[in-house]
Design an enzyme around this catalytic site. Structure first.
Site: not given
Ligand code: IMP
Ligand code: MG
Length: 177
Positions: A43-44, A99, A103, A131, A152, A159, A165
């Site tokens: 949803k982000g 996106e 992360d 990140k 964070f 969120d 959000r």
């Molecule tokens: P990854 O890259 O698969 O580890 O996951 C990334 C997802 O984690 C993002 O789409 C966000 O939904 C969530 N996420 C990562 N860092 C943050 C943050 O600092 N705040 C809120 N959500 C985050």
């Molecule tokens: Mg999230």
């Protein structure tokens, strides 16, 4: 709701608008004359995608996916599954995965490979925040709004347990627990 001891402002409206405009300018230049599909990862992405799409002057379609990943751990890569798939035909079109933040890159890698298998003309990844130091899986990310450290953040689509959000600006959370 915003307690200044816990939330520190990280990006204000001017910062955010500048980043969105710069990303929009890059896409308008790189995709001029091409058929483009933005695929937002829910949803982000919702707030950012609305802003980014309104900067674009190219021939544009918009779609969304919703993914979920179970059993995430450092040694056991989670199984990613699709809760909502795309519905537009992406064959021979130029796909940009959107996106709000990347992360580890795990869910993104799954989506990237899946989209590539549907034979688009091209596929690239764009993120508002990156990140990069936390990446566990290698995914090519062509467009990055801002590189950030491991912290964070909430607001502008990001969120904290589904809340925050809707905040128009981005905050660094000092004590996430
Ligand atoms: P990854 O890259 O698969 O580890 O996951 C990334 C997802 O984690 C993002 O789409 C966000 O939904 C969530 N996420 C990562 N860092 C943050 C943050 O600092 N705040 C809120 N959500 C985050
Ligand atoms: Mg999230």
């Amino acid at each position: 709701m915003i307690d200044e001891k816990t939330f520190t402002k990280f990006l204000n409206r001017t910062d955010i608008e500048g980043i969105v405009q710069s990303l929009g300018n890059q896409l308008n230049r790189d995709y001029e004359g091409k058929q483009v599909v933005l695929i937002g990862v829910l949803k982000g992405c919702c707030v950012f995608m609305a802003d980014l799409s309104r900067q674009l002057k190219v021939d544009l379609e918009i779609d969304f996916v919703r993914l979920t990943s179970q059993g995430k751990g450092l040694t056991t890569p989670g199984t990613v599954s699709i809760l909502k798939d795309i519905s537009v035909d992406i064959r021979n079109k130029h796909v940009i995965i959107v996106e709000e933040i990347i992360d580890s890159g795990r869910t993104l890698k799954f989506l990237f490979d899946r989209i590539q298998a549907s034979q688009p003309a091209s596929v690239e990844v764009l993120t508002f925040l990156d990140k990069k130091d936390k990446r566990l899986v290698d995914v090519p990310v062509k467009y990055v709004g801002r590189l950030i450290e491991d912290q964070f953040l909430v607001g502008y689509g990001l969120d904290l347990e589904e809340k925050c959000r809707n905040l128009p600006e981005i905050y660094f959370l000092r004590y996430p627990n």
